[in-house]
Design a protein around this motif. Sequence first.
Motif, PDB file in Angstrom:
ATOM      1  N   PHE A  90       0.688   7.351   4.719  1.00 39.94           N
ATOM      2  CA  PHE A  90      -0.925   7.306   5.219  1.00 39.94           C
ATOM      3  C   PHE A  90      -0.976   6.989   6.778  1.00 39.94           C
ATOM      4  CE2 PHE A  90       0.189   3.081   3.237  1.00 39.94           C
ATOM      5  CZ  PHE A  90      -0.047   2.340   4.444  1.00 39.94           C
ATOM      6  N   LYS A 136      -7.517   9.408  -0.703  1.00 42.72           N
ATOM      7  CA  LYS A 136      -6.810   9.340   0.594  1.00 42.72           C
ATOM      8  C   LYS A 136      -6.898   8.087   1.264  1.00 42.72           C
ATOM      9  CE  LYS A 136      -6.928  14.163   1.987  1.00 42.72           C
ATOM     10  NZ  LYS A 136      -7.512  15.072   2.933  1.00 42.72           N
ATOM     11  N   MET A 137      -5.704   7.591   1.691  1.00 44.24           N
ATOM     12  CA  MET A 137      -5.635   6.192   2.314  1.00 44.24           C
ATOM     13  C   MET A 137      -5.610   6.045   3.804  1.00 44.24           C
ATOM     14  SD  MET A 137      -2.850   4.577  -0.293  1.00 44.24           S
ATOM     15  CE  MET A 137      -2.993   2.811   0.107  1.00 44.24           C
ATOM     16  N   SER A 157      -2.768   8.759  -4.786  1.00 41.70           N
ATOM     17  CA  SER A 157      -2.741  10.269  -4.536  1.00 41.70           C
ATOM     18  C   SER A 157      -3.170  10.784  -6.024  1.00 41.70           C
ATOM     19  CB  SER A 157      -1.708  10.741  -4.138  1.00 41.70           C
ATOM     20  OG  SER A 157      -1.321  10.332  -2.994  1.00 41.70           O
ATOM     21  N   ALA A 185       0.770  -1.106   0.009  1.00 42.42           N
ATOM     22  CA  ALA A 185       0.013   0.021  -0.031  1.00 42.42           C
ATOM     23  C   ALA A 185       0.884   1.264  -0.010  1.00 42.42           C
ATOM     24  CB  ALA A 185      -0.917   0.027   1.192  1.00 42.42           C
ATOM     25  N   ALA A 186       1.970   1.466   0.733  1.00 43.34           N
ATOM     26  CA  ALA A 186       2.821   2.303   0.827  1.00 43.34           C
ATOM     27  C   ALA A 186       3.516   2.549  -0.680  1.00 43.34           C
ATOM     28  CB  ALA A 186       4.001   2.179   1.991  1.00 43.34           C
ATOM     29  N   SER A 241       1.087   4.609  -2.778  1.00 40.07           N
ATOM     30  CA  SER A 241       0.688   5.570  -2.400  1.00 40.07           C
ATOM     31  C   SER A 241       0.524   6.608  -3.312  1.00 40.07           C
ATOM     32  CB  SER A 241       1.227   6.222  -1.082  1.00 40.07           C
ATOM     33  OG  SER A 241       2.533   6.485  -1.211  1.00 40.07           O
ATOM     34  N   ARG A 242       1.511   6.923  -4.209  1.00 38.23           N
ATOM     35  CA  ARG A 242       1.315   7.951  -5.382  1.00 38.23           C
ATOM     36  C   ARG A 242       0.560   7.789  -6.337  1.00 38.23           C
ATOM     37  NH1 ARG A 242       8.004   8.496  -5.235  1.00 38.23           N
ATOM     38  NH2 ARG A 242       8.373   9.717  -3.832  1.00 38.23           N
TER      39      ARG A 242
END
Length: 222
Positions: free
Chosen positions: A98, A66-67, A61, A53-54, A57-58
């Motif tokens: 997040f 938003k996570m 975005s 997930a990290a 993240s982009r």
Amino acid sequence: MPGILLGDVFPNFEAETTIGPIRFHDFLGNSWGILFSHPRDYTPVCTTELGRAASLSREFSKRNVKMIALSIDSVEDHHGWSKDIIAYNEASDNTLPFPIIADDKRELAIELGMLDPDERDKDGMPLTARCVFVIGPDKKLKLSILYPATTGRNFDELLRVIDSLQLTAEKRVATPVDWKPGDSVMVPPNIPEDEAATLFPAGVFTKDLPSGKKYLRYTPQP
């Protein structure tokens, strides 16, 4: 019965997180949101999931999403475990992109129907399952998926689903099986042929079927 259904306004809960206290609707603002729970910090599958997930993240975005994560651990545990997730990703960042909600009293997990009855901690208390909630800018639930604790999620699939949700929220189309951005989309059956011709100037293409019914209608992605 605990839980939330598609189309319901998502609860505007208050919670302690790794970025401090939040009120959920304020946290989302005008963005889409994805709230995903995991059974426990410092566990193997969860570490791989939040790591993935990290790393994506982009991409979330870019889609104005938003996570935010959740488990029944404390904020202190979340901060400590975050270092392991960052190390797993071999990333240079010092913080996750997040926040993680601390639901150590299980109040939010119960309200949202997140608990897995088959997975329990050393005290016999149920853990949170691997839930996924996608919330629209109108604060309504657009999608929910529930995985057991033993099965890790596919976050690339969550991106694909969000692409579909955002497209179909703006255009009167549906997306077929295995659809990806750029593929042809489907014209819903409730749109008459003359209206479809106006709505989709690139053309509507119908697949012939043995039944003779003209319901498999495709058009290039608008």
